[in-house]
Design a protein around this motif. Structure first.
Motif, PDB file in Angstrom:
ATOM      1  N   LYS A 106     -18.742   0.282  -7.154  1.00  0.00           N
ATOM      2  CA  LYS A 106     -19.489   0.503  -5.905  1.00  0.00           C
ATOM      3  C   LYS A 106     -18.855  -0.284  -4.760  1.00  0.00           C
ATOM      4  CE  LYS A 106     -24.218   0.550  -4.181  1.00  0.00           C
ATOM      5  NZ  LYS A 106     -25.604   0.204  -4.473  1.00  0.00           N
ATOM      6  N   SER A 107     -18.478  -1.529  -5.001  1.00  0.00           N
ATOM      7  CA  SER A 107     -17.859  -2.327  -3.941  1.00  0.00           C
ATOM      8  C   SER A 107     -16.502  -1.742  -3.547  1.00  0.00           C
ATOM      9  CB  SER A 107     -17.735  -3.787  -4.355  1.00  0.00           C
ATOM     10  OG  SER A 107     -16.788  -3.942  -5.387  1.00  0.00           O
ATOM     11  N   GLU A 108     -15.748  -1.219  -4.518  1.00  0.00           N
ATOM     12  CA  GLU A 108     -14.466  -0.568  -4.213  1.00  0.00           C
ATOM     13  C   GLU A 108     -14.698   0.680  -3.368  1.00  0.00           C
ATOM     14  OE1 GLU A 108     -11.149  -0.991  -5.744  1.00  0.00           O
ATOM     15  OE2 GLU A 108     -11.695  -2.953  -6.542  1.00  0.00           O
ATOM     16  N   LEU A 109     -15.732   1.440  -3.713  1.00  0.00           N
ATOM     17  CA  LEU A 109     -16.044   2.646  -2.967  1.00  0.00           C
ATOM     18  C   LEU A 109     -16.435   2.318  -1.531  1.00  0.00           C
ATOM     19  CD1 LEU A 109     -16.429   5.732  -3.122  1.00  0.00           C
ATOM     20  CD2 LEU A 109     -18.795   5.299  -3.759  1.00  0.00           C
ATOM     21  N   ILE A 110     -17.216   1.267  -1.362  1.00  0.00           N
ATOM     22  CA  ILE A 110     -17.627   0.867  -0.016  1.00  0.00           C
ATOM     23  C   ILE A 110     -16.414   0.447   0.811  1.00  0.00           C
ATOM     24  CG2 ILE A 110     -18.876  -0.922   1.272  1.00  0.00           C
ATOM     25  CD1 ILE A 110     -21.038  -0.749  -0.943  1.00  0.00           C
ATOM     26  N   LYS A 111     -15.488  -0.271   0.176  1.00  0.00           N
ATOM     27  CA  LYS A 111     -14.293  -0.724   0.896  1.00  0.00           C
ATOM     28  C   LYS A 111     -13.435   0.445   1.358  1.00  0.00           C
ATOM     29  CE  LYS A 111     -13.766  -5.172  -1.444  1.00  0.00           C
ATOM     30  NZ  LYS A 111     -12.939  -5.934  -2.387  1.00  0.00           N
ATOM     31  N   THR A 112     -13.359   1.491   0.558  1.00  0.00           N
ATOM     32  CA  THR A 112     -12.466   2.603   0.883  1.00  0.00           C
ATOM     33  C   THR A 112     -13.190   3.826   1.428  1.00  0.00           C
ATOM     34  OG1 THR A 112     -12.570   3.418  -1.392  1.00  0.00           O
ATOM     35  CG2 THR A 112     -10.787   1.882  -0.861  1.00  0.00           C
ATOM     36  N   ALA A 113     -14.486   3.743   1.672  1.00  0.00           N
ATOM     37  CA  ALA A 113     -15.258   4.894   2.122  1.00  0.00           C
ATOM     38  C   ALA A 113     -14.791   5.411   3.482  1.00  0.00           C
ATOM     39  CB  ALA A 113     -16.742   4.556   2.175  1.00  0.00           C
ATOM     40  N   SER A 114     -14.399   4.532   4.346  1.00  0.00           N
ATOM     41  CA  SER A 114     -13.996   4.953   5.685  1.00  0.00           C
ATOM     42  C   SER A 114     -12.533   5.368   5.747  1.00  0.00           C
ATOM     43  CB  SER A 114     -14.262   3.822   6.679  1.00  0.00           C
ATOM     44  OG  SER A 114     -13.515   2.682   6.311  1.00  0.00           O
ATOM     45  N   GLU A 115     -11.833   5.345   4.626  1.00  0.00           N
ATOM     46  CA  GLU A 115     -10.411   5.669   4.605  1.00  0.00           C
ATOM     47  C   GLU A 115     -10.151   7.072   5.137  1.00  0.00           C
ATOM     48  OE1 GLU A 115      -6.716   5.895   1.417  1.00  0.00           O
ATOM     49  OE2 GLU A 115      -8.653   5.132   0.771  1.00  0.00           O
ATOM     50  N   ASP A 116     -10.972   8.052   4.741  1.00  0.00           N
ATOM     51  CA  ASP A 116     -10.785   9.440   5.196  1.00  0.00           C
ATOM     52  C   ASP A 116     -10.855   9.529   6.721  1.00  0.00           C
ATOM     53  OD1 ASP A 116     -10.875   9.951   2.529  1.00  0.00           O
ATOM     54  OD2 ASP A 116     -12.627  11.255   2.588  1.00  0.00           O
ATOM     55  N   VAL A 117     -11.864   8.912   7.270  1.00  0.00           N
ATOM     56  CA  VAL A 117     -12.069   8.981   8.718  1.00  0.00           C
ATOM     57  C   VAL A 117     -10.915   8.287   9.448  1.00  0.00           C
ATOM     58  CG1 VAL A 117     -13.579   8.326  10.621  1.00  0.00           C
ATOM     59  CG2 VAL A 117     -14.564   9.143   8.482  1.00  0.00           C
ATOM     60  N   LEU A 118     -10.537   7.129   8.944  1.00  0.00           N
ATOM     61  CA  LEU A 118      -9.449   6.406   9.596  1.00  0.00           C
ATOM     62  C   LEU A 118      -8.134   7.166   9.517  1.00  0.00           C
ATOM     63  CD1 LEU A 118     -10.280   2.758   8.516  1.00  0.00           C
ATOM     64  CD2 LEU A 118     -10.680   3.839  10.720  1.00  0.00           C
ATOM     65  N   LYS A 119      -7.868   7.816   8.393  1.00  0.00           N
ATOM     66  CA  LYS A 119      -6.654   8.631   8.280  1.00  0.00           C
ATOM     67  C   LYS A 119      -6.688   9.790   9.273  1.00  0.00           C
ATOM     68  CE  LYS A 119      -5.164   7.742   3.563  1.00  0.00           C
ATOM     69  NZ  LYS A 119      -4.988   8.325   2.217  1.00  0.00           N
ATOM     70  N   ALA A 120      -7.876  10.345   9.532  1.00  0.00           N
ATOM     71  CA  ALA A 120      -7.996  11.439  10.489  1.00  0.00           C
ATOM     72  C   ALA A 120      -7.830  10.945  11.918  1.00  0.00           C
ATOM     73  CB  ALA A 120      -9.352  12.125  10.331  1.00  0.00           C
ATOM     74  N   VAL A 121      -8.170   9.690  12.185  1.00  0.00           N
ATOM     75  CA  VAL A 121      -8.094   9.138  13.540  1.00  0.00           C
ATOM     76  C   VAL A 121      -6.685   8.619  13.867  1.00  0.00           C
ATOM     77  CG1 VAL A 121      -8.988   7.287  15.020  1.00  0.00           C
ATOM     78  CG2 VAL A 121     -10.560   8.634  13.639  1.00  0.00           C
TER      79      VAL A 121
END
Length: 178
Positions: free
Chosen positions: A64-79
């Motif tokens: 869960k903590s790993e998922l929280i850390k990388t959850a915004s990765e998709d959005v940041l890659k798009a930005v």
């Protein structure tokens, strides 16, 4: 029966009682040993199960903590490409004298950003002309209504409201007619 026979029978029955008692003691000892073995087995199973559950709990917390850390990765890659576009626009605008290409470039970057966030599920919602809804809007101020139809309606929008799916992530800041 003679007295001697009676004594022998009593002795025999006493010996039989002792043998029965010894057998009962052996039986109870073996039952006790069997119960101790069962208790040890059950305790061992309990400890294994508890350890397995504890490991599962720790593993899920870590995931869960790993998922929280990388959850915004998709959005940041798009930005990231949009940030690159802004950097190129800033560099290209250093020597430009005509403002039309600058306006067009900014509009293109804006549309690209808006399209990327919409693909991720972010949508803006309109509030001007709608009835005030406290679930999606925040009233910044109230102004007197010019006619009866305007009462309770939003007449100006200071900041747009946004939803991610069905969840409001930013309330619209509005001016309401009263």
């Amino acid at each position: 029966m003679t007295e001697e026979n009676i004594d022998k029978e009593e002795n025999l029955s006493e010996e039989e009682k002792r043998i029965t008692d010894i057998n009962n003691e052996n039986t109870s000892v073996s039952e006790a040993e069997q119960l101790k073995k069962e208790l040890t087995d059950l305790n061992d199973k309990y400890l294994r199960l508890y350890s397995e559950f504890d490991n599962y709990r720790k593993r899920t917390i870590k995931e869960k903590s790993e998922l929280i850390k990388t959850a915004s990765e998709d959005v940041l890659k798009a930005v990231l490409p949009i940030i690159d576009d802004f950097e190129r626009a800033i560099k290209a605008n250093e020597s430009v004298t005509d403002s039309n290409p600058i306006k067009e470039g900014i509009l293109l970057i804006y549309n690209k950003l808006k399209g990327n966030v919409q693909l991720k599920g972010l949508t803006a919602f309109d509030s001007i002309g709608e009835n005030f809804n406290a679930d999606t809007m925040e009233a910044i101020t109230h102004v007197p209504a010019t006619d009866e139809k305007q009462k309770g309606k939003v007449i100006d929008e200071i900041e747009k409201g946004y939803k991610l799916g069905d969840k409001v992530i930013r309330y619209a800041k509005v001016v309401v007619a009263i």
